[in-house]
Each structure stands twice: as structure tokens, then as C-alpha cells.
Write an enzyme that holds these catalytic residues in place. Structure first.
Site, PDB file in Angstrom:
ATOM      1  N   GLU A   1       0.629  -1.456  -0.169  1.00 60.77           N
ATOM      2  CA  GLU A   1       0.088  -0.241   0.074  1.00 60.77           C
ATOM      3  C   GLU A   1       0.657   0.942  -0.398  1.00 60.77           C
ATOM      4  O   GLU A   1       0.720   1.871  -0.473  1.00 60.77           O
ATOM      5  CB  GLU A   1      -0.621  -0.065   1.044  1.00 60.77           C
ATOM      6  CG  GLU A   1      -2.066  -1.001   1.077  1.00 60.77           C
ATOM      7  CD  GLU A   1      -2.834  -0.181   0.141  1.00 60.77           C
ATOM      8  OE1 GLU A   1      -3.170   0.766   0.041  1.00 60.77           O
ATOM      9  OE2 GLU A   1      -3.662  -1.372  -0.424  1.00 60.77           O
TER      10      GLU A   1
ATOM     11  N   CYS B   1     -17.447  -1.047 -18.691  1.00 64.83           N
ATOM     12  CA  CYS B   1     -18.229  -0.662 -17.679  1.00 64.83           C
ATOM     13  C   CYS B   1     -19.184  -1.053 -16.871  1.00 64.83           C
ATOM     14  O   CYS B   1     -19.784  -0.882 -17.071  1.00 64.83           O
ATOM     15  CB  CYS B   1     -17.775   0.862 -17.204  1.00 64.83           C
ATOM     16  SG  CYS B   1     -17.956   1.133 -15.446  1.00 64.83           S
TER      17      CYS B   1
HETATM   18  S1  SF4 Z   1     -16.528   7.448 -16.742  1.00 60.86           S
HETATM   19 FE1  SF4 Z   1     -18.725   5.995 -15.403  1.00 60.86          FE
HETATM   20  S2  SF4 Z   1     -19.181   4.564 -17.201  1.00 60.86           S
HETATM   21 FE2  SF4 Z   1     -17.148   5.503 -17.498  1.00 60.86          FE
HETATM   22  S3  SF4 Z   1     -16.102   3.471 -16.885  1.00 60.86           S
HETATM   23 FE3  SF4 Z   1     -15.677   5.418 -15.540  1.00 60.86          FE
HETATM   24  S4  SF4 Z   1     -17.556   4.739 -13.892  1.00 60.86           S
HETATM   25 FE4  SF4 Z   1     -17.812   3.497 -15.863  1.00 60.86          FE
END
Ligand code: SF4
Length: 264
Positions: free
Chosen positions: A37, A200
Site C-alpha cells: 500500500e 464498465c
Molecule cells: S466514466 Fe463512468 S461509465 Fe465510464 S468507465 Fe468511468 S465509471 Fe464507468
């Protein structure tokens, strides 16, 4: 925040499928996790890995680190930069030896009194080593959360808000996995430039994505210019071939290291 259960579950599912395999994730030894860390505070993962492995060869536990000479400790750190981190590790190991029988403390309030361990480092250690439900807020996490809620100000101006979200989102059943998943999301998907929103797990909940503002968030403030200094250095030797070197003060940049005498 709405949809907390969905956010937790989708992140953990993604982590199970795509989380990184890192050497410090193979252990639950708080000492080894603490070292990782601290090394990761200002250094990238790929640079840290060989240093981490060598450090554990040299100082495999708190006791040998506490007993080591400071020069040995700085030598093991050489090349990682921000040497205050190494000096703090050394001092903290000595404090743990003197005050906690050489056993890494498990109480957040105690851990954050140790030199070089702030709230997020403590959260990283306690969640990874002991599966404690303690939140984190490192640079990656600030960026992810700022985008998730479309934070309208730079993160450093809304730390309380970001800590609240990190605390609220943290899965109390799986804090170790959740915090590591959040760090991985920031490091590999929600990157500073060109985040991979299509991959994501939080895309449908992400306000920055929905506003198409992921390249504008987190907001930044113009930085002060990097100072430039001219430094003169002398190499001085005597008739015996001895070279004059000087040790820097413990406090400040490169503290405790040796150098040729010089001045700005
Ligand atoms: S901006 Fe939002 S949708 Fe895009 S990678 Fe980051 S958290 Fe995910």
C-alpha cells in the site's frame, strides 16, 4: 445513493471475471499488504512489483525492518522516490515493535496514528488483511466516484462527499473484494483519459457517462508551474583520495540520503 445493491453486485461480478492478479493479493499478512500500500501511494503497479518482492526478501517481517539500519532501508527503497515513505515505514515498524508487541494493529484509529499511514492507506490495509469494512479513497477511487455522481467540483473540494460515497457503497459482506474491485476499476477501465465505458460494470448508473462528460470529470484546477532551480555541486577530495560527501537532513526531499555538497 440509489441502487447501492446493484452497484455492489455488478462491480463484484466484474471483479471476479476481470480483477487483476497482484502479488500482495496472494497474502493476508498485514505487514506485506502495508508495504504494498505504501509503495503504491505514488508509484505504478508494474514498478512496485519487483521492489515489493525484493523488500520482503530483505525485510520479511516487522521485526527485521524495525531492527534494520536506516541506510539499509533507504537502499532497499532506492529508485522508488519519495523517500519519506521508507523512513516512515521504518519508524512505524519500530513503533509497532515498541508499543504493540510487534503485531500490526487492527484498530483504524490506532493504525492512522502510525507514520505514513493516512485514512485511505489504513482502509486498504485493514480491508485487505482483515476483511474489515473500512472504506478507501485513493486517486483512482476519487476519479471513479467523481464520474459516477458527476461531481461538479474538483475532488479535493468535495472529499467529505466522496468519503461518504465510498463508505455507503462498500459491501459489508465482502469489503476486501469490494475495495480491490474499486481500485481495479479505476486503474484498468475508468482511466484518467479515454475510459473504457463500454466495458464498465457501472455504465448504466454513471452520471458522467449519461451526460457524456466523462472526459471533463473529475474537474481540475490549473496547477501552479513546476519550479526550476539551478544547483551547483562540488566534488572535493583530499590527498588521501577521500571524497567529501554530505548527508541530507532527515526532513524534506531525499531526507537521510548522501550527496556531494552543493547549493541552489
Ligand atoms: S466514466 Fe463512468 S461509465 Fe465510464 S468507465 Fe468511468 S465509471 Fe464507468
Amino acid at each position: 445513493m440509489v441502487k447501492v445493491p446493484q452497484l455492489r453486485q455488478s462491480l463484484l461480478d466484474w471483479y471476479t471475471a476481470a480483477g487483476r492478479t497482484l502479488p500482495w493479493r496472494k497474502t493476508q499478512d498485514p505487514y506485506a499488504i502495508w508495504i504494498s500500500e505504501v509503495m503504491l501511494q505514488q508509484t505504478q503497479v508494474k514498478t512496485v512489483i519487483p521492489y515489493y518482492e525484493r523488500w520482503l526478501d530483505w525485510f520479511p517481517a516487522i521485526a527485521p525492518l524495525a531492527a534494520a539500519d536506516q541506510q539499509q532501508v533507504l537502499k532497499a527503497w532506492q529508485g522508488l522516490g519519495y523517500y519519506a515513505r521508507a523512513r516512515n515505514l521504518h519508524r512505524a515498524a519500530q513503533l509497532i515493535t515498541a508499543q504493540h508487541n510487534g503485531i500490526f494493529p487492527t484498530d483504524l484509529a490506532v493504525v492512522t496514528t502510525l507514520p505514513g499511514i493516512g485514512r485511505t492507506t489504513a482502509g486498504g490495509i485493514l480491508s485487505a488483511a482483515f476483511n474489515q469494512a473500512v472504506p478507501i479513497l485513493d486517486g483512482n477511487v476519487k476519479r471513479v466516484l467523481a464520474r459516477l455522481i458527476a461531481l461538479p467540483v474538483p475532488p479535493h473540494k468535495a472529499l467529505n462527499v466522496l468519503w461518504q460515497h465510498s463508505t455507503q457503497l462498500l459491501d459489508p459482506q465482502r469489503p476486501r473484494d469490494f475495495n480491490q474491485a474499486l481500485m481495479d476499476l479505476g486503474a484498468t477501465i475508468c482511466t484518467p483519459k479515454n475510459p473504457s465505458c463500454g466495458s464498465c460494470p457501472w455504465q448504466m448508473h454513471c452520471q458522467a457517462y449519461n451526460l457524456n462528460k466523462q472526459s471533463e470529470i473529475p474537474m481540475t484546477e490549473s496547477r501552479t508551474a513546476t519550479p526550476h532551480k539551478s544547483i551547483g555541486v562540488a566534488v572535493i577530495w583530499n590527498e588521501h583520495g577521500q571524497i567529501l560527501i554530505d548527508r541530507r537532513r532527515q526532513e524534506g526531499l531525499l531526507g537521510g540520503l548522501w550527496e556531494f555538497p552543493g547549493a541552489k
